[in-house]
Design an enzyme around this catalytic site. Structure first.
Site, PDB file in Angstrom:
ATOM      1  N   ARG A  15      36.813  16.208  -7.718  1.00  0.00           N
ATOM      2  CA  ARG A  15      37.690  17.221  -8.305  1.00  0.00           C
ATOM      3  C   ARG A  15      37.418  18.624  -7.758  1.00  0.00           C
ATOM      4  O   ARG A  15      38.225  19.529  -7.942  1.00  0.00           O
ATOM      5  CB  ARG A  15      37.554  17.214  -9.830  1.00  0.00           C
ATOM      6  CG  ARG A  15      38.293  16.061 -10.498  1.00  0.00           C
ATOM      7  CD  ARG A  15      38.048  16.036 -11.980  1.00  0.00           C
ATOM      8  NE  ARG A  15      36.723  15.516 -12.310  1.00  0.00           N
ATOM      9  CZ  ARG A  15      36.226  15.447 -13.545  1.00  0.00           C
ATOM     10  NH1 ARG A  15      36.937  15.892 -14.569  1.00  0.00           N
ATOM     11  NH2 ARG A  15      35.027  14.947 -13.761  1.00  0.00           N
ATOM     12  N   THR A  78      26.344   7.038 -14.450  1.00  0.00           N
ATOM     13  CA  THR A  78      25.067   7.696 -14.718  1.00  0.00           C
ATOM     14  C   THR A  78      23.960   6.718 -15.098  1.00  0.00           C
ATOM     15  O   THR A  78      22.787   6.955 -14.789  1.00  0.00           O
ATOM     16  CB  THR A  78      25.244   8.741 -15.829  1.00  0.00           C
ATOM     17  OG1 THR A  78      25.867   8.125 -16.974  1.00  0.00           O
ATOM     18  CG2 THR A  78      26.111   9.898 -15.352  1.00  0.00           C
ATOM     19  N   ARG A 330      23.557  46.215  10.751  1.00  0.00           N
ATOM     20  CA  ARG A 330      23.503  44.777  10.993  1.00  0.00           C
ATOM     21  C   ARG A 330      22.068  44.270  11.099  1.00  0.00           C
ATOM     22  O   ARG A 330      21.106  45.021  10.927  1.00  0.00           O
ATOM     23  CB  ARG A 330      24.303  44.449  12.260  1.00  0.00           C
ATOM     24  CG  ARG A 330      25.799  44.699  12.115  1.00  0.00           C
ATOM     25  CD  ARG A 330      26.513  44.662  13.446  1.00  0.00           C
ATOM     26  NE  ARG A 330      26.247  43.429  14.178  1.00  0.00           N
ATOM     27  CZ  ARG A 330      26.557  43.252  15.464  1.00  0.00           C
ATOM     28  NH1 ARG A 330      27.123  44.244  16.157  1.00  0.00           N
ATOM     29  NH2 ARG A 330      26.288  42.125  16.054  1.00  0.00           N
TER      30      ARG A 330
END
Length: 448
Positions: A15, A78, A330
């Protein structure tokens, strides 16, 4: 406390609609599983087992070797996931089981779960929560005496059961002498999977004591199954992070527009202005001012600095430095004490020493700049020759005139000066001035 913890991380997480394993999605800069493992460590020491799928390289790369691993060959629920860890749990009286997708859970709640389990001598103890929207979650079914009789999954619940707002959080502690006898007997659900929730009804039917701990806050046990829930968890954690900093002396005038990762350290007296992101493992000392409109990522910043409307990453900034607006610092850059970097300046892989000023429209790359140097507007270290990066060195107290082009590799000496618009192609000795294209030592300076 020192109870072993099994962390279930083998679910597909379909999902999430992402190629990244669900448990590796970041929440405030860290994979969600990292939060669960941090909590597990507090109650188990180093006795942690992570159940992973067959394709587990990404998870192992992030989690590392501080835990043991059990592999669930197929994602069939599970209960099967916990069974895959059985051989690693020999000799333990109890085992805590947590899901890797519950990043907001606290060590205090897990400690309460364990102490309640021991006090009640239960066969299992679980965490529940009252939630505003229980859609998709397993409901807690209680008897008339308020003891728990079972957990009903959403798809199996009746209309009356769907109206229940108390849900199962998916976090348990089991008595292993009972668990290993019952767990292999768990039947498959309608989906073909076997769930730990079935064990609750087994215990109830056998009149075994079942205990529960209710979370005070439903978000503490929020399980993340999609990107919407991920954003909710991110918001909850960000709110708590900002609140904690404010209670410890950091000023955040608009917390809703400030994003701070969980590993960030900020000293008291610092001001964080709106629309500021402080990310990664950044550390900011006391009495600095950051923002607005600023991103700080993996940067160490000293005391009394001011960073405005700029982007800094993977660098070090010493005390009293100012940067911005609209500059980019940077990786592998060091700005020493009292350096001033103004607007539209980019610096990368360079050391800029104390009291140096780079105030306007300049690029400094692969350079070592001395103390008390002035870099004029539009000056550039031309570090790339088409095949490799080259180094520029500028000595203490040098004066670099506006729009000077320094063609690396090149060295400009102590107290040397360059005229505006000069192109420096060869080393400049200490104490002289040069100008021109290409730059040459001027007669006037020689006469001096």
């Amino acid at each position: 406390m020192n109870e072993p913890v099994v962390v279930l991380a083998a679910g597909k997480g379909t999902r999430m609609q992402s190629s990244l394993p669900k448990v590796l999605h970041p929440v405030c800069g860290k994979p969600m599983i990292s939060y669960v493992l941090d909590v597990a460590e507090t109650v188990s020491g180093n006795d942690i087992i992570v159940v992973v799928p067959k394709e587990n390289d990404q998870i192992k790369d992030i989690v590392g070797n501080s835990v043991a691993y059990a592999v669930q060959d197929e994602p069939v629920g599970t209960a099967d996931a916990l069974l895959s860890a059985r051989q690693l749990l020999t000799g333990h009286k109890n085992v805590v089981v947590m899901s890797a997708d519950v990043p907001l859970v606290s060590a205090e709640l897990i400690s309460l779960l364990i102490s309640t389990h021991k006090e009640t001598d239960a066969c299992l103890t679980l965490i529940t929560a009252d939630v505003e929207d229980p859609n998709g979650l397993g409901r807690i079914i209680r008897k008339s005496d308020r003891s728990i009789s079972k957990v009903v999954e959403h798809d199996d619940a009746s209309v009356e059961e769907l109206a229940i707002s108390e849900i199962n959080a998916g976090i348990y502690i089991f008595d292993t002498s009972w668990l290993w006898d019952v767990l292999p007997k768990v039947p498959k659900s309608k989906s073909g999977e076997v769930y730990l929730t079935s064990l609750v009804e087994y215990g109830s039917v056998d009149n075994k004591p079942i205990a529960a701990v209710k979370a005070d806050n439903e978000y503490e046990v929020l399980g993340i199954n999609n990107q919407v829930q991920l954003s909710v968890a991110e918001g909850c954690m960000r709110e708590e992070i900002n609140r904690t900093f404010m209670l410890n002396g950091v000023t955040i005038s608009d917390p809703k527009s400030v994003y701070i990762d969980s590993d960030v350290v900020i000293g008291s007296g610092t001001i964080i202005n709106p629309n500021t992101h402080i990310l990664g493992k950044s550390k900011i000392a006391a009495r600095s001012e950051i923002g607005p409109n600023t991103v700080i990522k993996n940067v160490v910043i000293g005391n009394e600095c001011k960073i405005e409307s700029s982007y800094l990453s993977d660098s070090n900034v010493d005390n009293g430095v100012s940067v911005g607006p609209f500059s980019n610092i940077r990786a592998n850059t060091l700005l020493a004490s009292n350096v001033r970097v103004g607007n539209f300046v980019e610096i990368k892989n360079s050391r800029v020493s104390e009291n140096t000023r780079i105030l306007h429209h300049s690029y400094i790359g692969d350079a070592a700049i001395g103390k008390n140097v002035n870099i004029g507007a539009g000056s550039i270290t031309c570090n790339f020759d088409g095949s490799r990066k080259n180094h520029t060195e500028i000595g203490d107290s040098a004066f670099i005139g506006s729009s000077t082009m320094m063609i690396a590799p090149v060295k400009i000496g102590i107290a040397a000066k360059t005229g505006a618009g000069s192109v420096i192609t060869t080393d400049v000795p200490d104490g002289v001035s040069v100008m021109g294209v290409p730059a040459r030592i001027t007669k006037r300076i020689k006469e001096e």
